[in-house]
Design an enzyme around this catalytic site. Structure first.
Site, mmCIF file in Angstrom:
data_model
loop_
_atom_site.group_PDB
_atom_site.id
_atom_site.type_symbol
_atom_site.label_atom_id
_atom_site.label_comp_id
_atom_site.label_asym_id
_atom_site.label_seq_id
_atom_site.Cartn_x
_atom_site.Cartn_y
_atom_site.Cartn_z
ATOM 1 N N GLY A 15 39.354 -37.568 16.486
ATOM 2 C CA GLY A 15 40.229 -36.561 17.105
ATOM 3 C C GLY A 15 39.513 -35.226 17.231
ATOM 4 N NE ARG A 29 22.561 -20.113 19.319
ATOM 5 C CZ ARG A 29 23.268 -19.279 20.051
ATOM 6 N NH1 ARG A 29 23.974 -18.336 19.462
ATOM 7 N NH2 ARG A 29 23.264 -19.360 21.366
ATOM 8 N NE ARG A 76 40.677 -41.880 17.267
ATOM 9 C CZ ARG A 76 41.356 -40.752 17.540
ATOM 10 N NH1 ARG A 76 41.723 -40.495 18.758
ATOM 11 N NH2 ARG A 76 41.649 -39.903 16.586
ATOM 12 C CG ASP A 107 40.598 -40.124 7.338
ATOM 13 O OD1 ASP A 107 40.770 -39.880 8.547
ATOM 14 O OD2 ASP A 107 41.403 -40.795 6.668
ATOM 15 C CB THR A 130 40.843 -33.489 10.537
ATOM 16 O OG1 THR A 130 42.257 -33.713 10.422
ATOM 17 C CG2 THR A 130 40.299 -33.260 9.153
ATOM 18 C CG ASP A 132 46.326 -34.486 10.976
ATOM 19 O OD1 ASP A 132 47.045 -33.713 11.635
ATOM 20 O OD2 ASP A 132 46.077 -35.652 11.316
ATOM 21 C CG ASP A 134 43.677 -36.170 7.398
ATOM 22 O OD1 ASP A 134 42.669 -35.464 7.640
ATOM 23 O OD2 ASP A 134 44.006 -37.126 8.100
ATOM 24 N N GLY A 175 50.638 -34.797 12.162
ATOM 25 C CA GLY A 175 50.388 -35.134 10.761
ATOM 26 C C GLY A 175 50.860 -36.556 10.494
ATOM 27 N NE ARG A 176 47.966 -40.554 13.816
ATOM 28 C CZ ARG A 176 46.725 -40.931 14.129
ATOM 29 N NH1 ARG A 176 46.280 -42.105 13.808
ATOM 30 N NH2 ARG A 176 45.921 -40.122 14.772
ATOM 31 N NE ARG A 260 44.658 -34.465 18.554
ATOM 32 C CZ ARG A 260 44.165 -34.689 17.341
ATOM 33 N NH1 ARG A 260 43.210 -33.938 16.853
ATOM 34 N NH2 ARG A 260 44.607 -35.694 16.634
HETATM 35 P P1 ADP Z 1 38.948 -39.291 12.836
HETATM 36 O O1 ADP Z 1 37.504 -39.099 12.520
HETATM 37 O O2 ADP Z 1 39.522 -38.130 13.567
HETATM 38 O O3 ADP Z 1 39.734 -39.708 11.616
HETATM 39 P P2 ADP Z 1 39.059 -42.049 13.844
HETATM 40 O O4 ADP Z 1 39.818 -42.585 12.688
HETATM 41 O O5 ADP Z 1 39.457 -42.496 15.191
HETATM 42 O O6 ADP Z 1 39.059 -40.462 13.910
HETATM 43 O O7 ADP Z 1 37.519 -42.436 13.629
HETATM 44 C C1 ADP Z 1 36.536 -42.023 14.553
HETATM 45 C C2 ADP Z 1 35.521 -43.114 14.756
HETATM 46 O O8 ADP Z 1 34.821 -43.388 13.532
HETATM 47 C C3 ADP Z 1 36.070 -44.477 15.175
HETATM 48 O O9 ADP Z 1 36.346 -44.581 16.547
HETATM 49 C C4 ADP Z 1 34.904 -45.387 14.798
HETATM 50 O O10 ADP Z 1 33.883 -45.341 15.766
HETATM 51 C C5 ADP Z 1 34.385 -44.737 13.518
HETATM 52 N N1 ADP Z 1 34.929 -45.455 12.368
HETATM 53 C C6 ADP Z 1 36.150 -45.313 11.806
HETATM 54 N N2 ADP Z 1 36.312 -46.178 10.778
HETATM 55 C C7 ADP Z 1 35.177 -46.892 10.710
HETATM 56 C C8 ADP Z 1 34.708 -47.954 9.857
HETATM 57 N N3 ADP Z 1 35.449 -48.438 8.867
HETATM 58 N N4 ADP Z 1 33.455 -48.432 10.074
HETATM 59 C C9 ADP Z 1 32.690 -47.909 11.047
HETATM 60 N N5 ADP Z 1 33.071 -46.953 11.890
HETATM 61 C C10 ADP Z 1 34.289 -46.432 11.726
#
Ligand code: ADP
Length: 327
Positions: A15, A29, A76, A107, A130, A132, A134, A175-176, A260
């Site tokens: 996100g 930089r 993603r 995360d 993020t 959130d 979180d 906020g999920r 966002r």
């Molecule tokens: P955020 O980083 O905002 O929490 P996502 O949960 O969509 O967003 O995770 C971002 C990207 O990180 C995913 O699209 C994927 O490419 C990678 N990712 C997430 N979980 C895993 C995992 N368990 N193993 C490998 N890559 C992951």
């Protein structure tokens, strides 16, 4: 002892959030200042797999500190969740000689970095981006302050009309899994009820609090709910309340993606700059697979693995404050 980091890559993943650009600018930089080559990886892990990588210069990040979104774009990537995808990503890094990675994301993105670092010896440093908030181990994540301020200014506007009509208003914020946007924006706008994923609140207890306020002739009631609240978001809460209070005028407003976007606040620009700077220092100091957090105004380096394992807790102190101040 200093590690032999010579070329670093930076990517934004998952996100997007306001302040990602300020972090990219700081990484680029600081890297260049330390005579490193810096590469921008576009569209997160997907760009890493597709070799969508550009060399960054100081001018590449000019005039972006105030911009929301991310100039590197984000995505993603399903492919990165597979060992085959991560192998292609690794090969692309090796081909260019990139031997350190800065991952700006939430995360999920950190989970990706953890998987990658278990398979390949390329140090990854995370920057928590993020809205959130979180991620545990840091008092700040990039984007949270901007998102909360956006929510506060939107809720203030809704409150004007709420007040004019003596209505119950339910406002849904993002906020999920974490209720910090709801908690902070709710307190800052004087919400009567704040519903968050971290706390169980039965519908009867919300009804009772509304009835009790009605008895005291407090007819305007603001409920701020996080989208991940266990009973549901604003529409669901409206439906549940309508069943119990058929005469009440209940309106909802879902703030959605406006939270966002927008220009990052001063705080988000500052923490993004600070975290970006320290992420590069981490790589040069030979740190592996940590993310850069700030706790009690000090830098805190937390294993990426810990960031993705634990869930935050909302302090009882804040919940008491909500209850007392909304009376
Ligand atoms: P955020 O980083 O905002 O929490 P996502 O949960 O969509 O967003 O995770 C971002 C990207 O990180 C995913 O699209 C994927 O490419 C990678 N990712 C997430 N979980 C895993 C995992 N368990 N193993 C490998 N890559 C992951």
């Amino acid at each position: 002892m200093k590690n032999q980091i010579t070329k670093i890559g930076v990517l934004t993943s998952g996100g997007d959030c306001p302040g990602m650009n300020a972090a990219i600018r700081a990484v680029v930089r600081t890297g260049l200042y330390n005579k490193l080559e810096v590469y921008g990886i576009r569209r997160g892990y997907q760009g890493l797999i597709e070799d969508d990588i550009v060399k960054m210069e100081s001018r590449s990040v000019a005039n972006i500190i105030q911009l929301g979104g991310t100039i590197l774009k984000t995505a993603r990537s399903k492919d990165f969740k597979t060992p085959e995808g991560r192998k292609i990503a690794y090969d692309n890094l090796v081909k260019r000689g990139i031997n350190g990675l800065v991952v700006i994301g939430g995360d999920g993105s950190f989970r990706g970095a953890v998987d990658f670092s278990k398979e390949y010896d390329i140090p990854c440093i995370g920057i928590a981006g993020t809205i959130d908030k979180d991620i545990t181990g840091t008092d700040f994540t990039i984007g949270f302050d901007t998102a909360v301020n956006t929510a506060v200014s939107a809720i203030d506007k809704v409150r004007d009309t709420m007040d004019a009509h003596d209505r119950i208003f339910i406002i849904e914020v993002m906020g999920r899994d974490a209720g910090y946007i709801a908690l902070h924006s709710g307190i800052a706008t004087g919400a009567e009820n704040i519903l968050i994923p971290e706390r169980k609140t039965g519908i009867d207890s919300i009804v009772n609090s509304l009835l009790e306020k009605e008895r005291r002739k407090k007819l305007v009631n603001l409920i701020v709910v996080a989208e991940g609240f266990e009973l549901g978001g604003a529409s669901k809460i409206q439906e549940l309340l309508k069943d119990k209070l058929p005469k009440a005028e209940i309106r909802i407003c879902i703030l959605g993606h406006i939270q966002r976007g927008g220009s990052p606040t001063c705080i988000d620009r500052l923490i993004a700059s600070r975290m970006g700077f320290h992420a590069v220092e981490c790589l040069m100091d030979g740190r592996h697979n940590v993310f850069v957090g700030i706790q009690n105004n000090r830098m805190n380096y937390i294993p990426l693995e810990d960031a993705v394992k634990s869930k935050g807790k909302v302090s009882e102190e804040w919940m008491r404050i909500v209850k007392i101040l909304a009376s």
